[in-house]
Design a protein around this motif. Structure first.
Motif, PDB file in Angstrom:
ATOM      1  N   ILE A 118       5.358   2.229   9.841  1.00 29.10           N
ATOM      2  CA  ILE A 118       3.974   1.843  10.129  1.00 29.10           C
ATOM      3  C   ILE A 118       3.462   0.874   9.065  1.00 29.10           C
ATOM      4  CG2 ILE A 118       1.602   2.720  10.329  1.00 29.10           C
ATOM      5  CD1 ILE A 118       2.820   5.267  11.560  1.00 29.10           C
ATOM      6  N   ALA A 119       3.861   1.083   7.811  1.00 30.05           N
ATOM      7  CA  ALA A 119       3.429   0.179   6.742  1.00 30.05           C
ATOM      8  C   ALA A 119       3.926  -1.237   7.010  1.00 30.05           C
ATOM      9  CB  ALA A 119       3.940   0.683   5.392  1.00 30.05           C
ATOM     10  N   ARG A 120       5.196  -1.380   7.416  1.00 29.31           N
ATOM     11  CA  ARG A 120       5.748  -2.709   7.708  1.00 29.31           C
ATOM     12  C   ARG A 120       5.065  -3.327   8.934  1.00 29.31           C
ATOM     13  NH1 ARG A 120      10.464  -4.752   6.009  1.00 29.31           N
ATOM     14  NH2 ARG A 120      11.168  -5.304   8.105  1.00 29.31           N
ATOM     15  N   LEU A 121       4.743  -2.509   9.931  1.00 30.91           N
ATOM     16  CA  LEU A 121       4.036  -3.012  11.113  1.00 30.91           C
ATOM     17  C   LEU A 121       2.652  -3.528  10.727  1.00 30.91           C
ATOM     18  CD1 LEU A 121       5.005  -0.295  13.753  1.00 30.91           C
ATOM     19  CD2 LEU A 121       5.505  -2.739  13.935  1.00 30.91           C
ATOM     20  N   PHE A 122       1.962  -2.781   9.863  1.00 34.31           N
ATOM     21  CA  PHE A 122       0.642  -3.214   9.406  1.00 34.31           C
ATOM     22  C   PHE A 122       0.726  -4.582   8.729  1.00 34.31           C
ATOM     23  CE2 PHE A 122      -1.866   1.042   8.898  1.00 34.31           C
ATOM     24  CZ  PHE A 122      -1.857   1.165  10.275  1.00 34.31           C
TER      25      PHE A 122
ATOM     26  N   ILE B  74      -9.652  -4.044   0.722  1.00 32.76           N
ATOM     27  CA  ILE B  74      -8.695  -4.085  -0.394  1.00 32.76           C
ATOM     28  C   ILE B  74      -8.157  -2.682  -0.678  1.00 32.76           C
ATOM     29  CG2 ILE B  74      -8.457  -4.502  -2.865  1.00 32.76           C
ATOM     30  CD1 ILE B  74     -10.528  -6.785  -2.502  1.00 32.76           C
ATOM     31  N   GLY B  75      -9.061  -1.696  -0.645  1.00 33.53           N
ATOM     32  CA  GLY B  75      -8.646  -0.327  -0.934  1.00 33.53           C
ATOM     33  C   GLY B  75      -7.659   0.212   0.080  1.00 33.53           C
ATOM     34  N   VAL B  76      -7.898  -0.071   1.380  1.00 31.82           N
ATOM     35  CA  VAL B  76      -7.057   0.493   2.429  1.00 31.82           C
ATOM     36  C   VAL B  76      -5.774  -0.325   2.604  1.00 31.82           C
ATOM     37  CG1 VAL B  76      -6.912   1.022   4.894  1.00 31.82           C
ATOM     38  CG2 VAL B  76      -9.015   1.526   3.642  1.00 31.82           C
ATOM     39  N   ILE B  77      -5.936  -1.619   2.903  1.00 30.44           N
ATOM     40  CA  ILE B  77      -4.765  -2.452   3.186  1.00 30.44           C
ATOM     41  C   ILE B  77      -4.014  -2.789   1.902  1.00 30.44           C
ATOM     42  CG2 ILE B  77      -3.962  -4.571   4.293  1.00 30.44           C
ATOM     43  CD1 ILE B  77      -5.278  -2.506   6.126  1.00 30.44           C
ATOM     44  N   GLY B  78      -4.757  -3.055   0.818  1.00 28.12           N
ATOM     45  CA  GLY B  78      -4.115  -3.411  -0.452  1.00 28.12           C
ATOM     46  C   GLY B  78      -3.241  -2.297  -0.985  1.00 28.12           C
ATOM     47  N   SER B  79      -3.678  -1.048  -0.829  1.00 31.19           N
ATOM     48  CA  SER B  79      -2.884   0.073  -1.337  1.00 31.19           C
ATOM     49  C   SER B  79      -1.573   0.214  -0.567  1.00 31.19           C
ATOM     50  CB  SER B  79      -3.689   1.375  -1.250  1.00 31.19           C
ATOM     51  OG  SER B  79      -4.020   1.672   0.094  1.00 31.19           O
ATOM     52  N   ILE B  80      -1.598  -0.110   0.752  1.00 39.95           N
ATOM     53  CA  ILE B  80      -0.363  -0.064   1.545  1.00 39.95           C
ATOM     54  C   ILE B  80       0.561  -1.201   1.135  1.00 39.95           C
ATOM     55  CG2 ILE B  80       0.602  -0.229   3.877  1.00 39.95           C
ATOM     56  CD1 ILE B  80      -1.996   0.991   4.934  1.00 39.95           C
ATOM     57  N   TYR B  81      -0.005  -2.422   1.063  1.00 40.75           N
ATOM     58  CA  TYR B  81       0.800  -3.604   0.758  1.00 40.75           C
ATOM     59  C   TYR B  81       1.420  -3.513  -0.633  1.00 40.75           C
ATOM     60  CZ  TYR B  81       2.153  -8.517   0.449  1.00 40.75           C
ATOM     61  OH  TYR B  81       2.865  -9.674   0.308  1.00 40.75           O
ATOM     62  N   ALA B  82       0.676  -2.941  -1.581  1.00 40.02           N
ATOM     63  CA  ALA B  82       1.178  -2.830  -2.951  1.00 40.02           C
ATOM     64  C   ALA B  82       2.160  -1.683  -3.121  1.00 40.02           C
ATOM     65  CB  ALA B  82       0.002  -2.657  -3.913  1.00 40.02           C
ATOM     66  N   GLY B  83       2.341  -0.884  -2.066  1.00 35.60           N
ATOM     67  CA  GLY B  83       3.260   0.237  -2.147  1.00 35.60           C
ATOM     68  C   GLY B  83       2.701   1.431  -2.897  1.00 35.60           C
ATOM     69  N   LEU B  84       1.377   1.456  -3.116  1.00 34.39           N
ATOM     70  CA  LEU B  84       0.752   2.552  -3.845  1.00 34.39           C
ATOM     71  C   LEU B  84       0.458   3.750  -2.959  1.00 34.39           C
ATOM     72  CD1 LEU B  84      -1.819   0.492  -5.976  1.00 34.39           C
ATOM     73  CD2 LEU B  84       0.417   1.366  -6.694  1.00 34.39           C
ATOM     74  N   ALA B  85       0.362   3.503  -1.648  1.00 31.29           N
ATOM     75  CA  ALA B  85      -0.006   4.582  -0.738  1.00 31.29           C
ATOM     76  C   ALA B  85       0.694   4.389   0.605  1.00 31.29           C
ATOM     77  CB  ALA B  85      -1.527   4.613  -0.535  1.00 31.29           C
ATOM     78  N   SER B  86       0.990   5.509   1.255  1.00 34.29           N
ATOM     79  CA  SER B  86       1.497   5.454   2.625  1.00 34.29           C
ATOM     80  C   SER B  86       0.308   5.199   3.554  1.00 34.29           C
ATOM     81  CB  SER B  86       2.151   6.790   2.983  1.00 34.29           C
ATOM     82  OG  SER B  86       1.151   7.804   3.087  1.00 34.29           O
ATOM     83  N   PRO B  87       0.558   4.825   4.812  1.00 33.46           N
ATOM     84  CA  PRO B  87      -0.569   4.645   5.742  1.00 33.46           C
ATOM     85  C   PRO B  87      -1.461   5.883   5.843  1.00 33.46           C
ATOM     86  CG  PRO B  87       1.409   3.686   6.677  1.00 33.46           C
ATOM     87  CD  PRO B  87       1.833   4.392   5.413  1.00 33.46           C
ATOM     88  N   THR B  88      -0.877   7.072   5.800  1.00 38.03           N
ATOM     89  CA  THR B  88      -1.680   8.296   5.877  1.00 38.03           C
ATOM     90  C   THR B  88      -2.558   8.448   4.644  1.00 38.03           C
ATOM     91  OG1 THR B  88       0.050   9.345   7.198  1.00 38.03           O
ATOM     92  CG2 THR B  88      -1.582  10.787   6.180  1.00 38.03           C
TER      93      THR B  88
END
Length: 433
Positions: free
Chosen positions: A172-176, A232-246
């Motif tokens: 899901i992260a890669r799809l986002f 930035i908080g939602v999408i940036g955390s996924i893109y930076a690898g800091l958080a999973s989509p959940t």
């Protein structure tokens, strides 16, 4: 009984159930039960129980209700008004002027809601009266709103991308991340169309004598800071690898509540309404997903997907011929079903065919979402058309006519990502690299 006859029988049964008004999830489960009982030797009860249980507690699926809740909270906050006041001073000098607020406003809200219908409702409630009062043409007001609201399906966090990722076991992260550049492409196409229309016919757009100094523009931009921080908080955390989509979805809920509080729109009733609405929507989607998962398992036992994929392979269709045929198929299907139903209904059948011709499933997910976006603005079941009709009271055929140029622009977007697949794959590959 031959495979094509079995497939047509099951398809006829599904269409009949849907035509009678049976819930999509129940229709899927019934067709799966008929398929596994009549055309295989598998124990139908055991498969039904294990499939429903196995697909009802997916960790990836946890992001879905959280993103829906985030969107519902923002839908009830002052976000749309703040976005309009923050964007309008900067866009007043462009060809098309404030019509670009519709496009960018939808794009920004899509990036924090993940829902096409919520985007159309929120931005439309604010922009339609404002633009009508200023004398903008009705066709472009409705067209930009209907077309741009479809971006809610593509720009992350997209609910339908979560559904596709769960249904096809894709990241899901890669799809986002894969949805970012195609989203920017579609925004550019929509804005370019409006600018060209305004340039060719200057009298189409009302004159605006209000001028803003740089200081006034910067002051107005302060209204965009909260939503920028949320994105930035939602999408940036996924893109930076800091958080999973959940994890990012949970962060988004917390930030959206904080945003509602800071803008003065927070209340117990707001949170309660948002929670109840998100619960209803999440349960509906989850029910459809488990029904589709059972149908997919049943089809696997019958061997139909494998045989149909082999049949398609024997036809020796080129990649572009297959995609052209699938595009027509999805557009027609989208005229009668919502986007999520289209995805869950077709993935079990389509994905083996896609694998047969060597199409990247990550790229195919974005392609599928853009094609499904078209169905949001095609009658008779174009959800965005219904939402805008409810907001404005305008005949749905007039709204569909206004949205038709944007349907063609979405079709152009499909052609571009097909011709240049790196538009989709560049960012996910860069992230994993």
């Amino acid at each position: 009984m031959s495979d094509p006859i079995i497939a047509l029988t099951l398809l006829g049964l599904l269409i009949g159930l849907l035509a009678m008004g049976v819930w999509v999830a129940v229709s899927l489960a019934i067709v799966g039960l008929v398929a596994i009982t009549c055309f295989s030797n598998a124990p139908s009860g055991l498969v039904l129980a294990t499939t429903f249980w196995g697909h009802s507690h997916s960790w990836s699926l946890t992001a879905l209700p959280l993103f829906i809740l985030m969107g519902e909270i923002l839908l009830r906050s002052r976000l749309s008004q703040d976005m309009f006041s923050g964007l309008a001073p900067w866009l007043g000098g462009l060809p098309g002027r404030l019509l670009h607020v519709n496009i960018l406003g939808c794009a920004i809200f899509a990036a924090v809601s993940g829902s096409s219908a919520a985007t159309a409702a929120t931005i439309g409630r604010m922009s339609v009266p404002e633009l009508k009062e200023r004398g903008y043409p009705e066709g472009l007001i409705l067209g930009t709103l209907a077309g741009s609201a479809t971006l809610g399906l593509l720009i992350p966090p997209s609910i339908i991308l979560i559904v596709y990722g769960v249904a096809t076991e894709q990241s899901i992260a890669r799809l986002f991340v894969a949805g970012i550049l195609p989203g920017i492409l579609l925004i550019s196409l929509f804005a370019g169309y409006v600018a060209i229309r305004a340039f060719l016919n200057p009298d189409l757009i009302p004159k605006d004598n209000i001028k803003f100094s740089l200081r006034e523009k910067l002051r107005a931009s302060r209204n965009l800071i909260p939503v920028a921080l949320l994105i930035i908080g939602v999408i940036g955390s996924i893109y930076a690898g800091l958080a999973s989509p959940t994890d990012a979805a949970a962060l988004g809920v917390v930030l959206s509540i904080l945003l509602a509080y800071l803008t003065g729109s927070f209340s117990k009733s707001l949170i309660w309404d948002a929670v109840m609405s998100a619960t209803r929507t999440s349960c509906m989607i989850a029910f459809i997903l488990v029904g589709a998962a059972f149908l997919s398992s049943a089809m696997g036992f019958t061997g139909l997907p494998r045989n149909l994929a082999a049949w398609i392979g024997d036809m020796n269709l080129s990649l572009y011929a297959l995609l052209a045929a699938l595009t027509v198929f999805f557009i027609i299907l989208g005229c009668f079903l919502d986007g999520i139903s289209v995805v869950v209904l077709t993935t079990s059948i389509i994905m083996p065919m896609v694998a047969q011709v060597g199409i990247d499933p990550l790229w195919f997910g974005i392609y599928l979402v853009v094609v499904v976006e078209m169905s949001q603005i095609t009658p008779p079941v174009g959800f965005n058309l219904f939402v805008i009709q409810g907001l404005t009271g305008i005949n749905i055929l007039r709204i569909a006519k206004a949205a038709f140029p944007f349907f063609l622009l979405l079709l152009l977007g499909v052609a571009l990502i097909t011709a240049f697949p790196s538009i989709v794959t560049f960012l996910p590959n860069a992230m994993s690299g």
